[in-house]
Design a protein around this motif. Structure first.
Motif, PDB file in Angstrom:
ATOM      1  N   GLU A   1     -51.863  32.672  -5.444  1.00 36.49           N
ATOM      2  CA  GLU A   1     -51.042  33.790  -5.954  1.00 36.49           C
ATOM      3  C   GLU A   1     -49.633  33.324  -6.272  1.00 36.49           C
ATOM      4  O   GLU A   1     -49.048  33.728  -7.273  1.00 36.49           O
ATOM      5  N   GLN A   2     -49.074  32.499  -5.395  1.00 35.72           N
ATOM      6  CA  GLN A   2     -47.696  32.034  -5.599  1.00 35.72           C
ATOM      7  C   GLN A   2     -47.595  31.142  -6.835  1.00 35.72           C
ATOM      8  O   GLN A   2     -46.578  31.132  -7.522  1.00 35.72           O
ATOM      9  N   LEU A   3     -48.664  30.407  -7.134  1.00 39.31           N
ATOM     10  CA  LEU A   3     -48.661  29.562  -8.329  1.00 39.31           C
ATOM     11  C   LEU A   3     -48.530  30.382  -9.605  1.00 39.31           C
ATOM     12  O   LEU A   3     -48.011  29.891 -10.605  1.00 39.31           O
ATOM     13  N   LEU A   4     -48.985  31.634  -9.579  1.00 38.98           N
ATOM     14  CA  LEU A   4     -48.844  32.508 -10.747  1.00 38.98           C
ATOM     15  C   LEU A   4     -47.383  32.753 -11.111  1.00 38.98           C
ATOM     16  O   LEU A   4     -47.045  32.902 -12.283  1.00 38.98           O
ATOM     17  N   THR A   5     -46.527  32.825 -10.105  1.00 36.38           N
ATOM     18  CA  THR A   5     -45.116  33.129 -10.357  1.00 36.38           C
ATOM     19  C   THR A   5     -44.243  31.886 -10.395  1.00 36.38           C
ATOM     20  O   THR A   5     -43.037  31.980 -10.603  1.00 36.38           O
ATOM     21  N   PHE A   6     -44.838  30.707 -10.199  1.00 33.59           N
ATOM     22  CA  PHE A   6     -44.098  29.445 -10.157  1.00 33.59           C
ATOM     23  C   PHE A   6     -44.118  28.814 -11.546  1.00 33.59           C
ATOM     24  O   PHE A   6     -45.189  28.516 -12.075  1.00 33.59           O
TER      25      PHE A   6
ATOM     26  N   LYS B   1     -57.075  27.853  -9.055  1.00 35.88           N
ATOM     27  CA  LYS B   1     -57.255  28.225 -10.458  1.00 35.88           C
ATOM     28  C   LYS B   1     -55.933  28.447 -11.184  1.00 35.88           C
ATOM     29  O   LYS B   1     -55.885  28.364 -12.406  1.00 35.88           O
ATOM     30  N   ASN B   2     -54.848  28.707 -10.465  1.00 36.53           N
ATOM     31  CA  ASN B   2     -53.566  28.959 -11.120  1.00 36.53           C
ATOM     32  C   ASN B   2     -52.659  27.733 -11.177  1.00 36.53           C
ATOM     33  O   ASN B   2     -51.511  27.842 -11.585  1.00 36.53           O
ATOM     34  N   ALA B   3     -53.178  26.576 -10.804  1.00 39.52           N
ATOM     35  CA  ALA B   3     -52.399  25.337 -10.904  1.00 39.52           C
ATOM     36  C   ALA B   3     -52.551  24.793 -12.317  1.00 39.52           C
ATOM     37  O   ALA B   3     -53.657  24.524 -12.774  1.00 39.52           O
ATOM     38  N   LYS B   4     -51.437  24.636 -13.014  1.00 38.23           N
ATOM     39  CA  LYS B   4     -51.437  24.091 -14.375  1.00 38.23           C
ATOM     40  C   LYS B   4     -51.184  22.590 -14.374  1.00 38.23           C
ATOM     41  O   LYS B   4     -51.380  21.925 -15.379  1.00 38.23           O
ATOM     42  N   VAL B   5     -50.712  22.067 -13.255  1.00 39.72           N
ATOM     43  CA  VAL B   5     -50.467  20.641 -13.071  1.00 39.72           C
ATOM     44  C   VAL B   5     -51.084  20.252 -11.727  1.00 39.72           C
ATOM     45  O   VAL B   5     -51.379  21.122 -10.906  1.00 39.72           O
TER      46      VAL B   5
END
Length: 177
Positions: free
Chosen positions: A91-96, A2-6
């Motif tokens: 979770e890591q995608l949130l800060t990437f 869900k936190n992947a924008k690409v």
């Protein structure tokens, strides 16, 4: 994710199969096609990116978290996990920072649910991952395998063909010229 924008695509394999080697070959090929590539790598080790004699290390050891180290060339953010815990990819995608990326490549995070290419070398005698992972969309191998027809087989020694497969899978990329 869900936190992947690409779009993201992972590379899953046992240690020593050649994930990093393949990625170092794929990234320049994908960049030549105009794609902006980010990468997230899962490590099972307690790694240090700064040195004990450096100020950033001393400040982190004193209790600061996160610590951002910045120069004219790059930025690194070091965040301590208290208590230590297994990282979750979403979770890591949130800060990437994904704002200037077209694709995120992921090394590891085998248990996470997102599209993956399995790397397999039969000579290493490791079991195949795809039978227990419905997120594996292809297998890159150095020897032909008896696999279901629905599972694309790629030549592990042909990174250009693997890059072509990735681009075809994510045809929504706007390749810049």
């Amino acid at each position: 994710m869900k936190n992947a924008k690409v779009p993201i695509i992972g590379f899953a394999a046992f240690s020593g199969t050649g994930k990093t080697t393949l990625l170092t070959q794929l990234i320049p090929i994908l960049k030549q096609q105009g794609l902006r590539i980010g990468l997230i790598k899962h490590s099972h080790h307690n790694f240090q990116i700064d040195q004990p004699s450096k100020d950033s290390f001393r400040l982190r050891e004193a209790g600061a978290s996160p610590v951002m180290l910045v120069s004219t060339h790059r930025r690194a953010i070091i965040t301590e996990f208290q208590p230590a815990r297994e990282p979750m990819l979403d979770e890591q995608l949130l800060t990437f920072d994904q704002s200037e990326l077209d694709l995120i490549l992921v090394e590891g995070f085998k248990a996470a649910h997102f599209p993956k290419i399995e790397l397999h070398r039969p000579s290493l005698n490791n079991p195949l991952l795809y039978p227990n992972d419905p997120d594996i969309i292809a297998i890159a191998t150095d020897y032909p395998l008896a696999t279901p027809q629905s599972l694309v087989q790629l030549d592990l020694n042909q990174p250009e063909l693997i890059a072509k497969f990735i681009i075809q899978q994510f045809h929504q990329f706007k390749v810049r010229t």
